[in-house]
Design an enzyme around this catalytic site. Structure first.
Site, PDB file in Angstrom:
ATOM      1  N   ASP A 113      66.796  29.623  95.886  1.00  0.00           N
ATOM      2  CA  ASP A 113      67.126  31.046  95.903  1.00  0.00           C
ATOM      3  C   ASP A 113      67.906  31.530  97.113  1.00  0.00           C
ATOM      4  O   ASP A 113      68.232  32.722  97.206  1.00  0.00           O
ATOM      5  CB  ASP A 113      65.848  31.882  95.788  1.00  0.00           C
ATOM      6  N   ASP A 177      68.950  30.724  86.392  1.00  0.00           N
ATOM      7  CA  ASP A 177      69.162  31.639  87.521  1.00  0.00           C
ATOM      8  C   ASP A 177      69.974  30.978  88.644  1.00  0.00           C
ATOM      9  O   ASP A 177      70.672  31.637  89.420  1.00  0.00           O
ATOM     10  CB  ASP A 177      67.823  32.102  88.124  1.00  0.00           C
TER      11      ASP A 177
HETATM   12  N1  GLY Z   1      65.302  34.652  89.540  1.00  0.00           N
HETATM   13  C1  GLY Z   1      64.057  35.107  89.065  1.00  0.00           C
HETATM   14  C2  GLY Z   1      64.168  36.109  87.997  1.00  0.00           C
HETATM   15  O1  GLY Z   1      65.234  36.404  87.487  1.00  0.00           O
HETATM   16  O2  GLY Z   1      63.130  36.652  87.643  1.00  0.00           O
END
Ligand code: GLY
Length: 413
Positions: A113, A177
């Protein structure tokens, strides 16, 4: 004496700047006043820069998270966009403080992330205020690239963990993601002159095209890989309705990700792919009239049966996900600039933005004092953040407003 003579010039210039900001704004006065009020409320109580506003609690108070949370870059990012949209130094001062407290993340390889965390904060600081964050961004890209493997040809999102069912093991889980972290890698190559980051980004995007996407251009949330052979072991969901369904935010992340891959590579296969994802989203039979999706595209389809405890009676109205809509809207504004289908994409983006900026999604009711939008969903299978404001919904809404403004001015993003 000199200052006094210059006073009229200073006043007229300030008025001109203020008028230009307003004239070019896509927001009306009521919307702008409301958005500024929400930030004023948040800035009045959020004094600890290591605590990042994320959502509200049931009693309406502000919920914050620490710097290692995946959402820690969005509040500084929102302040950077507010600075860009208003020219007000208050936002810049806050943005710098909330950005620079993330400094240690540049050395962190704990999960994928860091692109969200560092590019929305430092990336925007560099872009909008010309601050010298180059070394920090390159170091972050270096840390992220440690999660790439030549066997799987992808960046590992999470470390080993059990799936949501508590049984299935994931050894090398990659989630859709992760496409969002590629922006940091592409930028780091430009900043450093080292193509390694860009090569990883391109390879990750190609692997994801191959393994995450179905023939209809919807995608799985999670793909798990064998760490030795690189073979795909599992295709599943974590936050969606079922393994085979189309989790709304995941579709939005994928769209945004392939648009940005085209931005940096000009490789037509990424443009075609993004256009196909947009087509899937915008022509989905379950997409509501206002183009703000339900939290999963298949939640109302009888053929999709979740394995987790789901009781439709708990949801008399299926929750929408304003965050998915905001991400899609922002991505569509960019895609429109590359696509032969410009008019349709622009009009879809405008329609989504208009819906989000309406009282149906703007938190005018006073219950939420700190964020712009209501009606987003964190994760329904986990029972968290259902029909609430989320800081990243605001981030992509603000970005979409900025993008529309730039389009109106015929200027680059
Ligand atoms: N990246 C985590 C979400 O979209 O909840």
């Amino acid at each position: 004496m000199k200052i006094i003579r210059l006073l009229p010039v200073i006043i007229i210039s300030s008025l001109l700047i203020a008028c230009t900001v307003k004239e070019k704004s896509v927001l009306n006065q009521k919307q702008m006043d409301f958005i500024e009020k929400q930030f004023e409320n948040t800035l009045a109580i959020a004094r600890d820069y290591t605590q990042n506003p994320r959502t509200i609690k049931e009693d309406g108070s502000l919920k914050t998270v620490g710097i290692y949370n995946w959402t820690s870059g969005f509040f500084p990012g929102n302040l950077w966009y507010m600075y860009k949209l208003t020219g007000d130094e208050i936002y810049k001062n806050g943005a710098v403080k909330w950005t620079e407290v993330l400094d240690t993340i540049q050395y962190w390889s704990g999960n994928h992330d860091v692109g969200f965390m560092m590019y929305c904060s430092y990336g925007n600081g560099m872009k909008f205020a010309g601050l010298d964050y180059k070394d920090i961004l390159v170091q972050t890209a270096e840390s992220l690239s440690k999660r790439y493997s030549d066997k799987t040809l992808a960046i590992k999102s999470w470390d080993y963990r059990k799936a949501w069912d508590g049984k299935t093991e994931w050894f090398y889980p990659v989630i859709i993601d992760n496409m969002m972290n590629l922006e940091l890698l592409f930028e780091a190559s430009i900043l450093s002159g080292n193509n390694k980051y860009r090569d990883i980004a391109v390879q990750h995007a190609e692997t994801t095209m191959k393994n995450h996407y179905r023939d209809d251009y919807s995608c799985y949330h999670v793909v798990d890989y064998d760490t030795i052979t690189g073979a795909v072991l599992d295709k599943a969901t974590c936050q969606g309705f079922t393994d085979e369904s189309a989790w709304a935010r995941g579709q939005a992340w994928g769209l945004y990700g392939y648009v940005l891959c085209y931005r940096y590579t000009k490789d037509k296969k990424f443009l075609d792919f993004a256009e196909n994802i947009a087509e899937y989203i915008l022509h989905h039979k379950n997409l509501p009239e206002d183009l703000v999706p339900y939290w999963d595209y298949n939640v109302a389809d009888e053929s999709f049966v979740p394995e987790w405890q789901y009781n439709p009676a708990d949801y008399p109205e299926i929750p929408r996900d304003a965050s998915a809509a905001a991400i899609t809207c922002s991505a569509l504004y960019e895609l429109a600039g590359y696509s032969a289908n410009k008019e349709e994409l622009l009009s879809a983006a405008d329609k989504i933005q208009e819906a989000l900026l309406s009282p149906a999604y703007m938190a005018y009711n006073g219950k939420n004092k700190y964020f712009i939008l209501d009606h987003s969903v964190g994760s329904i299978p986990h029972g968290v953040e259902i029909d609430v404001p989320l800081v990243y919904a605001d981030y992509y809404l603000l970005e979409s407003i900025y993008r529309k403004q730039q389009i109106k001015k015929e200027e680059k993003f």
